[in-house]
Design an enzyme around this catalytic site. Structure first.
Site, PDB file in Angstrom:
ATOM      1  NE  ARG A  76       7.458  19.305   2.354  1.00 53.23           N
ATOM      2  CZ  ARG A  76       6.372  18.942   1.701  1.00 53.23           C
ATOM      3  NH1 ARG A  76       6.199  19.319   0.472  1.00 53.23           N
ATOM      4  NH2 ARG A  76       5.458  18.190   2.263  1.00 53.23           N
ATOM      5  CE  LYS A 115       5.486  -3.822  -1.499  1.00 51.93           C
ATOM      6  NZ  LYS A 115       4.638  -3.537  -0.350  1.00 51.93           N
ATOM      7  CG  ASP A 160      10.609  -8.024  -1.628  1.00 54.40           C
ATOM      8  OD1 ASP A 160      10.413  -8.484  -0.484  1.00 54.40           O
ATOM      9  OD2 ASP A 160       9.821  -8.198  -2.564  1.00 54.40           O
ATOM     10  CG  HIS A 161       9.995  -6.225   4.373  1.00 54.96           C
ATOM     11  ND1 HIS A 161       8.907  -5.905   3.610  1.00 54.96           N
ATOM     12  CD2 HIS A 161       9.520  -6.955   5.412  1.00 54.96           C
ATOM     13  CE1 HIS A 161       7.813  -6.419   4.166  1.00 54.96           C
ATOM     14  NE2 HIS A 161       8.162  -7.065   5.270  1.00 54.96           N
ATOM     15  CE  LYS A 220       9.105 -10.954   6.256  1.00 62.09           C
ATOM     16  NZ  LYS A 220       8.599 -10.523   7.551  1.00 62.09           N
ATOM     17  CD  GLU A 231      -0.070  -9.030   5.708  1.00 66.00           C
ATOM     18  OE1 GLU A 231       0.624  -8.323   6.442  1.00 66.00           O
ATOM     19  OE2 GLU A 231      -0.565  -8.627   4.639  1.00 66.00           O
ATOM     20  CG  ASP A 237       0.614  -4.280  -0.169  1.00 69.48           C
ATOM     21  OD1 ASP A 237       1.433  -3.343  -0.079  1.00 69.48           O
ATOM     22  OD2 ASP A 237       0.216  -4.941   0.823  1.00 69.48           O
ATOM     23  CG  HIS A 274       6.536  -8.922   0.013  1.00 67.42           C
ATOM     24  ND1 HIS A 274       7.685  -8.198  -0.131  1.00 67.42           N
ATOM     25  CD2 HIS A 274       5.677  -8.124   0.707  1.00 67.42           C
ATOM     26  CE1 HIS A 274       7.532  -7.008   0.448  1.00 67.42           C
ATOM     27  NE2 HIS A 274       6.320  -6.943   0.949  1.00 67.42           N
TER      28      HIS A 274
HETATM   29  C1  BG6 Z   1       4.380  -4.809   3.138  1.00 68.90           C
HETATM   30  C2  BG6 Z   1       2.985  -4.588   2.664  1.00 68.90           C
HETATM   31  O1  BG6 Z   1       5.285  -4.729   2.073  1.00 68.90           O
HETATM   32  O2  BG6 Z   1       4.468  -6.086   3.739  1.00 68.90           O
HETATM   33  C3  BG6 Z   1       1.998  -4.728   3.796  1.00 68.90           C
HETATM   34  O3  BG6 Z   1       2.877  -3.297   2.085  1.00 68.90           O
HETATM   35  C4  BG6 Z   1       2.182  -6.055   4.492  1.00 68.90           C
HETATM   36  O4  BG6 Z   1       0.661  -4.605   3.325  1.00 68.90           O
HETATM   37  C5  BG6 Z   1       3.643  -6.271   4.865  1.00 68.90           C
HETATM   38  O5  BG6 Z   1       1.377  -6.057   5.657  1.00 68.90           O
HETATM   39  C6  BG6 Z   1       3.856  -7.659   5.406  1.00 68.90           C
HETATM   40  O6  BG6 Z   1       5.157  -7.755   5.927  1.00 68.90           O
HETATM   41  P1  BG6 Z   1       5.494  -8.717   7.142  1.00 68.90           P
HETATM   42  O7  BG6 Z   1       6.965  -8.528   7.323  1.00 68.90           O
HETATM   43  O8  BG6 Z   1       4.660  -8.268   8.295  1.00 68.90           O
HETATM   44  O9  BG6 Z   1       5.130 -10.090   6.687  1.00 68.90           O
END
Ligand code: BG6
Length: 479
Positions: free
Chosen positions: A46, A143, A172-173, A177, A211, A230, A235
């Site tokens: 925007r 997401k 979903d990243h 990986k 984490e 989250d 994940h």
């Molecule tokens: C994200 C979450 O999808 O994944 C975060 O929203 C999280 O809260 C992150 O920290 C973790 O991803 P990675 O790749 O650092 O393990």
């Protein structure tokens, strides 16, 4: 090998995700020679920018998030040459005709919705209305895909009004990986494990995603989500699917996703006493506790969750899956451990102790695999047994590339351009995962449960230890 020429439009092109992940990933692929000369990336947002101003934003993002020599080099200028910008109003009419005019025939058109989900419908509708999308165009959505089953369904329905399922790439990243993809290679590329991969030989499976980071500046979003929405629903659920699914007939999008869906649908409802939720506390006044970080002094959102899941199918009946994830824990460590049963009979007598094989797959960091095996303790003192690791790190086994895998987004964005949906979630998968998570969330909300406090830098709340202890088991260490 370069991918096909493409026009990639990033809605939310000036946002955090674009700067932190999407643009750096594209830059790295550019440096790797995967982006053809005709490829173009169009930021769309925007804010009123000229293309030159946006190019400066992109340059700064690459320097900040890629850094090093790469970002200094000529490559950066080559990359920036492919960047353009359009000011668009997702809810209005501004900018759409201009964007339509920039689209080129004969190129893959991909639209990355790196914006709040509330805008997905508006974007989809306008892309369609202005004839910007073709039947081969792809849209990429991030997401959180919904907040529960009802909202996920509504999103799916909204997108379905203008796009076929085959055009929708839900990220979903974790699936991008390298080590997560390796789960499939380990399971289905080796003869060794699959015959033992069932409740007859596997005592239980643990999935840990720990984490060290807290919620940082994302308190507002996170406090409405919590660890369940989250991390767990997406994940960890994906990891569970890959570790538990039946072998797909081939590595193709629907074959893989059909098998994952069957796992999710076979999950039992999780009993309330099999769920532990935690919230991290401040550490020596140095790091704020969760409630302070989230800006909500009475928050009952969990920054940690552990649970025991059961998959009711032929392969897994009776084998518990213990899943846990949390923030501000003692170490960053994502590991899946497959703990095999003890040998049925010890020929060495009771004093030899109990020994079980454990296959641990380290997803990050120190990516690799350890197989715990039992051998004879050295020395003349009789037949005593000891457990030792058969250890492999990808870095050692594969050289530098194995130790420094490409970022998940690099793989995923290139898959969008290639039109390969295998590593993306299908709409029914996401809905099934919500259908599993929703009753748990509704249950603890109705009971007014408050998460257990745990110390920052710890392994999480004690109750999570008890969850396994009650079953005569223990979590494998996080460190
Ligand atoms: C994200 C979450 O999808 O994944 C975060 O929203 C999280 O809260 C992150 O920290 C973790 O991803 P990675 O790749 O650092 O393990």
């Amino acid at each position: 090998i370069p991918v096909e020429p493409f026009d990639l439009v990033i809605f939310g092109g000036t946002g955090d995700l674009a700067r932190r992940k999407i643009l750096p990933a594209l830059f790295r692929r550019f440096c790797a020679g995967q982006m053809p000369h005709e490829a173009r990336i169009i930021g769309a947002a925007r804010s009123r920018h000229g293309a030159d101003e946006y190019k400066a934003t992109v340059r700064a993002a690459i320097v900040e998030f890629v850094g090093g020599n790469e970002a200094q080099s000529d490559a950066l200028e080559g990359f920036v040459d492919r960047i353009d910008y359009v000011t668009v109003d997702a809810r209005g009419t501004d900018g759409w005709a201009e964007l339509a005019g920039k689209m080129r025939d004969g190129c893959v058109r991909a639209f990355y919705f790196s914006v709040a989900p509330a805008l997905f419908g508006d974007l989809a509708e306008r892309i369609h209305h202005h004839g910007i999308a073709t039947e081969q165009s792809r849209i990429v959505v991030e997401k959180p895909f919904g907040n529960d089953l009802a909202t996920a369904r509504a999103l799916n329905d909204t997108l379905a009004e203008h796009f076929d399922e085959g055009q929708i790439y839900r990220i979903d990243h974790y699936l991008g990986k390298e080590t997560v993809q390796n789960l499939m290679a380990i399971r289905f590329g080796n003869m060794l494990f699959e015959p033992l991969w069932n409740s007859q030989y596997v005592d239980h499976i643990q999935i840990t995603v720990a984490e060290t980071v807290g919620v940082g500046g994302r308190g507002e979003y996170y406090d409405k989500a919590g660890a369940m929405r989250d991390m767990m629903q997406n994940h960890l659920m994906q990891l569970l699917c890959l570790i538990a699914m039946e072998p797909p007939a081939k590595f193709d999008p629907d074959a893989v996703r059909d098998e994952k869906l069957k796992v999710i649908r076979a999950l039992d409802a999780v009993e309330p006493h099999h769920i532990v939720r935690g919230q991290y506390q401040a550490l020596d006044g140095e790091h704020p506790g969760y409630r302070e970080a989230a800006g909500n002094p009475r928050s009952s959102t969990e920054s940690y969750i552990a649970l025991k899941a059961h998959i009711s199918n032929w392969r897994w009946a009776g084998t518990p899956f213990y899943l846990r994830t949390g923030k501000r824990l003692v170490a960053r460590s994502s590991v899946i451990s497959v703990v095999f049963k003890d040998a049925p009979h010890s020929i060495f007598g009771a004093e030899a102790g109990r020994h079980a094989n454990v296959l641990s797959i380290r997803l990050q960091p120190n990516e690799g695999i350890t197989l715990q095996v039992t051998i004879k303790e050295p020395g003349p003192g009789g037949m005593r047994l000891v457990d030792v690791p058969l250890d492999m790190t990808f870095a050692e086994a594969l050289g530098p590339e194995g130790g420094d895998p490409p970022d998940a987004y690099e793989r995923l964005i290139m898959d969008v351009i290639r039109g390969n949906q295998t590593l993306f979630m299908r709409g029914d998968e996401v809905e099934a995962a919500w259908a599993w998570a929703d009753p748990m969330i509704a249950g603890w909300t109705a009971r007014g449960e408050v998460p257990k406090p745990y110390e920052s830098g710890s392994v999480g709340p004690d109750h999570a230890e008890q969850l396994l202890r009650r079953d005569g088991r223990a979590w494998r260490g996080i460190k």
